[in-house]
Write an enzyme that holds these catalytic residues in place. Structure first.
Site, PDB file in Angstrom:
ATOM      1  CB  THR A 215      63.142 -11.186 -12.856  1.00 30.41           C
ATOM      2  OG1 THR A 215      64.226 -11.582 -12.021  1.00 30.41           O
ATOM      3  CG2 THR A 215      62.358 -12.418 -13.255  1.00 30.41           C
TER       4      THR A 215
ATOM      5  CE1 TYR B 131      64.997 -16.048 -12.174  1.00 31.20           C
ATOM      6  CE2 TYR B 131      65.639 -14.103 -13.420  1.00 31.20           C
ATOM      7  CZ  TYR B 131      65.179 -14.680 -12.256  1.00 31.20           C
ATOM      8  OH  TYR B 131      64.901 -13.897 -11.169  1.00 31.20           O
TER       9      TYR B 131
ATOM     10  CB  THR C 109      61.871  -7.830  -7.563  1.00 36.76           C
ATOM     11  OG1 THR C 109      62.528  -9.100  -7.483  1.00 36.76           O
ATOM     12  CG2 THR C 109      60.887  -7.815  -8.709  1.00 36.76           C
ATOM     13  CG  ASP C 110      66.814  -9.744  -5.945  1.00 34.52           C
ATOM     14  OD1 ASP C 110      65.672 -10.169  -5.676  1.00 34.52           O
ATOM     15  OD2 ASP C 110      67.718 -10.469  -6.400  1.00 34.52           O
TER      16      ASP C 110
ATOM     17  CE  LYS D 270      62.190 -10.427  -4.182  1.00 33.14           C
ATOM     18  NZ  LYS D 270      63.156 -10.702  -5.259  1.00 33.14           N
TER      19      LYS D 270
ATOM     20  CD  GLU E  90      65.550   2.013  23.214  1.00 32.73           C
ATOM     21  OE1 GLU E  90      66.773   2.189  23.383  1.00 32.73           O
ATOM     22  OE2 GLU E  90      65.010   0.903  23.117  1.00 32.73           O
TER      23      GLU E  90
HETATM   24  C1  SIN Z   1      64.262 -10.028  -9.863  1.00 29.11           C
HETATM   25  O1  SIN Z   1      64.175  -9.114 -10.661  1.00 29.11           O
HETATM   26  O2  SIN Z   1      63.211 -10.543  -9.373  1.00 29.11           O
HETATM   27  C2  SIN Z   1      65.555 -10.625  -9.375  1.00 29.11           C
HETATM   28  C3  SIN Z   1      66.748 -10.181 -10.112  1.00 29.11           C
HETATM   29  C4  SIN Z   1      66.976  -8.715  -9.991  1.00 29.11           C
HETATM   30  O3  SIN Z   1      66.664  -8.122  -8.965  1.00 29.11           O
HETATM   31  O4  SIN Z   1      67.525  -8.139 -10.955  1.00 29.11           O
END
Ligand code: SIN
Length: 325
Positions: free
Chosen positions: A13, A26, A92-93, A165, A281
């Site tokens: 992103t 997007y 971010t994923d 995340k 455990e």
């Molecule tokens: C993002 O970057 O927030 C979502 C899409 C991705 O992980 O490429």
């Protein structure tokens, strides 16, 4: 002297475009690194940035194909006396998985920072420029080295091992566990909480461009042994269980996993809960199970893959690696 940083772009992103300042939909990975560096050029960040496009993908597609390009590119930059640090731009994923993989396989000699954004580049309130400016501040700080790979999101610095995340939307989407952030950053300030813990150490694991197949099995109410068996085939070399609570499981599933562990497939118990420790455990030893401690299932998978790639299949030795010893 001006700080010289290498920026390796993989998409996400942070390089995404919506075609409108207010749209929700997007496409990730649209802007090239050359265009991106032109954009940040006007910010006056006080660093010399040289860019290289490694990929331009949505990080849902991140995996060995890109990692096998990214890792050598970072290693090359770290070995270059004219490079003071590396910034990786990433979706971010799956950012936490790439960051942890790099953390385990790179030396801690110079800063390596992974950065992303939650909003595409043409959105109102785009967070990518600020996150990027913050990452320049971190990557240019000599005190950033010796901490392993770092993640910069939302004015915070996280260690790769801790970061996760935790939200699908909003600019405060990342948290650290068990350590929350290890620093606070703005484009002009940086405060560290605590001293570097790794020193100039070598990588914990050699790079391996052929990581073995490890399945993550997500447990849920009413799961049965067949649901587990269906997810394991001849290529499965290890299993991470995203267990309920503290890595718990129903007896029927435990029996199936004990059978798989006895057949030589290491089984790591993690938790599907977002934060929490999975401790060892008393029956783990007899079951040949490993406790994931503070690692979430997707990070436990990366560590197990590296251990298996190095030929380690002994549950006691795998447990020591998860214990951090
Ligand atoms: C993002 O970057 O927030 C979502 C899409 C991705 O992980 O490429």
């Amino acid at each position: 002297m001006t700080t010289r940083l290498t920026v390796l772009a993989t998409g996400g992103t942070i390089a995404g475009i919506a075609g409108s300042a207010i749209a929700n939909d997007y496409t990730a990975g649209e802007i090239s690194i050359d265009e991106y560096l032109k954009k940040v050029g006007v910010l006056g960040l006080g660093a010399e940035l040289s860019g290289r496009q490694i990929a331009n993908i949505d990080s849902a597609d991140m995996g060995p194909e890109v990692w096998n390009l990214l890792h050598p590119a970072i290693a090359e930059a770290l070995a270059d006396p004219d490079c003071d640090g590396v910034i990786v731009t990433h979706g971010t994923d799956t950012l936490e998985e790439t960051a942890f993989l790099l953390d385990l396989t790179l030396p801690a000699t110079k800063p390596v920072v992974v950065v992303g954004a939650m909003r595409p580049a043409d959105a109102v309130g785009y967070d990518g420029l600020r996150n990027f400016a913050n990452s320049v501040r971190v990557a240019g700080d000599p005190l950033a080295s010796g901490r392993g790979v770092l993640v910069v999101m939302g004015d915070r610095v996280f260690a790769a091992r801790d970061v996760r995340k935790v939200r699908t939307r909003g600019t405060e989407a990342f948290r650290g566990f068990p350590r929350e952030s290890i620093g606070l950053v703005t484009p002009s300030t940086l405060e560290w909480f605590g001293a570097p813990w790794r020193g100039n150490t070598d990588a914990a694991f050699a790079w391996n461009n052929d990581l073995p197949q490890v399945a993550i099995i997500y447990l849920h109410a009413a799961i049965c042994a067949d649901d587990v068996a269906r997810q394991v085939d001849a290529d499965t070399k290890g299993i991470v269980v995203a267990g309920v609570g503290e890595g718990n499981m129903p007896e029927r599933v435990r029996k199936e996993l004990v059978r798989l562990a006895a057949s030589g497939i290491p089984v790591v118990r993690a938790s599907r809960a977002n934060e929490g420790l999975v401790d060892r455990e008393p029956e783990d030893e007899a079951n040949r199970f490993v406790a994931a401690r503070a690692l979430n299932p997707q990070k436990a998978r990366i560590l197990l893959q590296l251990l298996l790639a190095g030929g380690e299949t002994d549950p006691a030795a795998i447990q020591r690696a998860f214990d951090g010893r």
